[in-house]
Motif scaffolding. Structure first.
Motif, short mmCIF file in Angstrom:
data_model
loop_
_atom_site.label_atom_id
_atom_site.label_comp_id
_atom_site.label_asym_id
_atom_site.label_seq_id
_atom_site.Cartn_x
_atom_site.Cartn_y
_atom_site.Cartn_z
N CYS A 127 9.56 2.72 -6.60
CA CYS A 127 8.91 2.13 -8.05
C CYS A 127 9.83 2.73 -9.17
CB CYS A 127 7.60 1.96 -8.23
SG CYS A 127 7.10 1.42 -10.05
N ASP A 128 10.39 2.09 -9.90
CA ASP A 128 11.19 3.05 -11.15
C ASP A 128 10.14 3.58 -11.97
OD1 ASP A 128 13.29 1.97 -10.09
OD2 ASP A 128 13.94 0.44 -11.62
N ILE A 129 8.84 2.82 -12.08
CA ILE A 129 7.82 3.16 -13.14
C ILE A 129 7.10 4.45 -12.50
CG2 ILE A 129 6.01 2.55 -14.54
CD1 ILE A 129 7.16 -0.06 -14.43
N CYS A 130 6.58 4.33 -11.45
CA CYS A 130 5.84 5.25 -10.66
C CYS A 130 6.60 6.48 -10.41
CB CYS A 130 5.29 4.65 -9.32
SG CYS A 130 4.28 3.12 -9.62
N LYS A 131 8.03 6.39 -10.10
CA LYS A 131 8.77 7.18 -9.79
C LYS A 131 8.59 7.97 -8.37
CE LYS A 131 10.97 7.15 -13.68
NZ LYS A 131 12.27 6.58 -13.64
N ARG A 132 7.97 6.87 -7.63
CA ARG A 132 7.70 7.54 -6.14
C ARG A 132 8.74 7.38 -5.37
NH1 ARG A 132 1.85 5.06 -4.14
NH2 ARG A 132 0.76 6.03 -5.92
N ASN A 133 9.15 8.18 -4.28
CA ASN A 133 10.14 8.07 -3.54
C ASN A 133 9.55 8.37 -2.01
OD1 ASN A 133 10.29 10.93 -2.79
ND2 ASN A 133 10.89 10.98 -4.99
N ALA A 134 10.36 7.95 -1.17
CA ALA A 134 10.08 8.16 0.32
C ALA A 134 9.78 9.67 0.93
CB ALA A 134 11.23 7.56 1.27
N LEU A 135 10.11 10.70 -0.07
CA LEU A 135 9.82 11.99 0.18
C LEU A 135 8.33 12.28 0.29
CD1 LEU A 135 12.59 14.02 -1.47
CD2 LEU A 135 12.49 13.18 0.99
N GLN B 234 -6.86 -3.27 -8.44
CA GLN B 234 -6.68 -2.19 -8.06
C GLN B 234 -7.55 -2.11 -6.68
OE1 GLN B 234 -7.69 1.57 -9.80
NE2 GLN B 234 -7.07 2.80 -8.29
N GLN B 235 -7.30 -1.52 -5.58
CA GLN B 235 -7.89 -1.41 -4.25
C GLN B 235 -8.98 -0.18 -4.51
OE1 GLN B 235 -4.05 -0.16 -1.93
NE2 GLN B 235 -5.72 0.74 -0.87
N ARG B 236 -9.90 -0.68 -3.81
CA ARG B 236 -11.29 0.41 -3.98
C ARG B 236 -11.34 1.47 -2.91
NH1 ARG B 236 -15.91 -3.79 -5.00
NH2 ARG B 236 -15.04 -4.85 -3.43
N TYR B 237 -10.67 1.04 -1.54
CA TYR B 237 -10.98 1.78 -0.51
C TYR B 237 -9.25 2.00 -0.15
CZ TYR B 237 -15.32 -0.70 -0.79
OH TYR B 237 -16.31 -1.14 -1.60
N ASN B 238 -9.30 2.97 1.34
CA ASN B 238 -7.94 2.81 1.58
C ASN B 238 -7.39 1.95 2.66
OD1 ASN B 238 -9.80 3.43 3.95
ND2 ASN B 238 -8.88 5.60 4.45
N TYR C 263 6.83 -6.20 -8.87
CA TYR C 263 5.71 -6.53 -7.76
C TYR C 263 4.36 -5.61 -8.25
CZ TYR C 263 6.93 -1.57 -5.86
OH TYR C 263 7.18 -0.45 -5.57
N HIS C 264 3.21 -6.17 -7.82
CA HIS C 264 2.03 -5.51 -8.04
C HIS C 264 1.50 -4.71 -6.63
CE1 HIS C 264 0.40 -7.20 -11.91
NE2 HIS C 264 1.10 -8.31 -11.46
N ASN C 265 1.38 -3.47 -7.08
CA ASN C 265 0.94 -2.27 -5.98
C ASN C 265 -0.53 -2.29 -6.03
OD1 ASN C 265 0.64 -0.29 -4.36
ND2 ASN C 265 2.23 0.85 -4.71
N PRO C 266 -1.33 -2.66 -5.24
CA PRO C 266 -2.80 -2.30 -5.36
C PRO C 266 -3.24 -0.92 -5.52
CG PRO C 266 -2.44 -3.86 -3.36
CD PRO C 266 -0.97 -3.30 -3.99
N GLU C 267 -2.50 0.03 -5.13
CA GLU C 267 -2.64 1.55 -5.56
C GLU C 267 -2.55 1.64 -7.06
OE1 GLU C 267 -1.51 4.09 -1.58
OE2 GLU C 267 0.10 3.43 -3.04
N VAL C 268 -1.95 0.99 -7.67
CA VAL C 268 -1.68 1.17 -9.11
C VAL C 268 -3.11 1.18 -9.85
CG1 VAL C 268 -0.53 0.54 -11.23
CG2 VAL C 268 0.74 0.87 -9.23
N GLN C 269 -3.29 2.39 -10.78
CA GLN C 269 -4.57 2.47 -11.44
C GLN C 269 -4.60 1.83 -12.81
OE1 GLN C 269 -5.84 6.74 -11.60
NE2 GLN C 269 -5.89 6.79 -9.40
N ASP C 270 -3.34 1.96 -13.41
CA ASP C 270 -3.25 1.52 -14.80
C ASP C 270 -2.81 -0.01 -14.91
OD1 ASP C 270 -0.29 1.52 -14.34
OD2 ASP C 270 -0.09 3.07 -15.60
N GLY C 271 -2.75 -0.62 -13.78
CA GLY C 271 -2.21 -1.91 -13.96
C GLY C 271 -0.94 -2.30 -14.01
#
Length: 223
Positions: free
Chosen positions: A148-156, A16-20, A180-188
């Motif tokens: 992401c189907d799991i994060c349930k994020r969308n462009a809005l 997980q990324q530590r900064y922005n 894919y691995h998204n560095p923003e994801v906290q739970d891995g």
């Protein structure tokens, strides 16, 4: 004609990324071996200083880092250097003045340093073939369009362009999805989305369709 496997997955250690600003570096950390990752993290500030990017990384910076750790890769991009149109873009206008000299020099010196940098764009079929036969892929995306189907994020949830790196680690032909691995994801957890949705995020204006193909040294993947 070689038939591609119906699915493929690379076992990467999520980081997980530590900064922005360090999503790209976090993707590199997922690619490196355990020993290399520890070395990088233990010397993080010194390495960032040596590489010259401070707290603003471009894809060419990531390539020099991969080369530093002798990770075989190829970098494809729409623009060799900095697209002059970006100077008018709000996202880039603040960082181009600071980064232009370094980025331009690194592109110019890439071949002399043994880097494979090509002015070329690729379609999703090429990406799937690489995942099937060679290794993971680092993509620059517009996070505003990333789903992401799991994060349930969308462009809005976000607006405009937000450059963000992710690591493609697999695919499934039947569901037409990429993993894919998204560095923003906290739970891995490993994110997944339709390949068409990822294609939209990675080809958006601002990404230069930057893509780094990683070539695995050994077979550490499973079908």
């Amino acid at each position: 004609m070689n038939v591609l496997p119906q699915s493929k997955h690379y076992n990467l250690t999520h980081y997980q990324q530590r900064y922005n600003w360090d999503c790209g570096l976090s993707c590199i950390l997922m690619i490196l071996s355990t020993t290399q990752r520890e070395q990088f993290l233990n010397n993080f500030e010194a390495i960032c200083k040596e590489e010259g990017f401070g707290s603003s990384t471009w894809t060419i910076d990531l390539c020099y880092l991969l080369q530093r750790y002798q990770v075989r890769h190829e970098y494809y991009t729409q623009t060799l250097g900095i697209d002059p149109n970006y100077t008018q873009h709000m996202y880039y206008s603040k960082i181009i003045d600071k980064d232009e000299k370094r980025v331009t020099r690194k592109f110019k010196d890439a071949k002399a340093h043994g880097l494979r940098v090509m002015q070329r764009t690729v379609d999703m079929d090429v990406i799937i073939k690489h995942l099937a036969r060679n290794g993971p892929v680092i993509l620059l995306t517009n996070a505003s369009l990333l789903t992401c189907d799991i994060c349930k994020r969308n462009a809005l949830e976000k607006f405009g362009y937000a450059g963000h790196y992710v690591v493609l680690c697999g695919y499934d032909m039947d569901s037409k999805k990429l993993y894919y691995h998204n560095p923003e994801v906290q739970d891995g957890h490993i994110c997944r989305c339709l390949s068409e949705a990822m294609d939209t995020a990675r080809t958006a204006f601002g990404t230069d369709q930057d893509i780094i193909f990683i070539y695995e040294q050994q077979q550490s993947s499973d079908q």
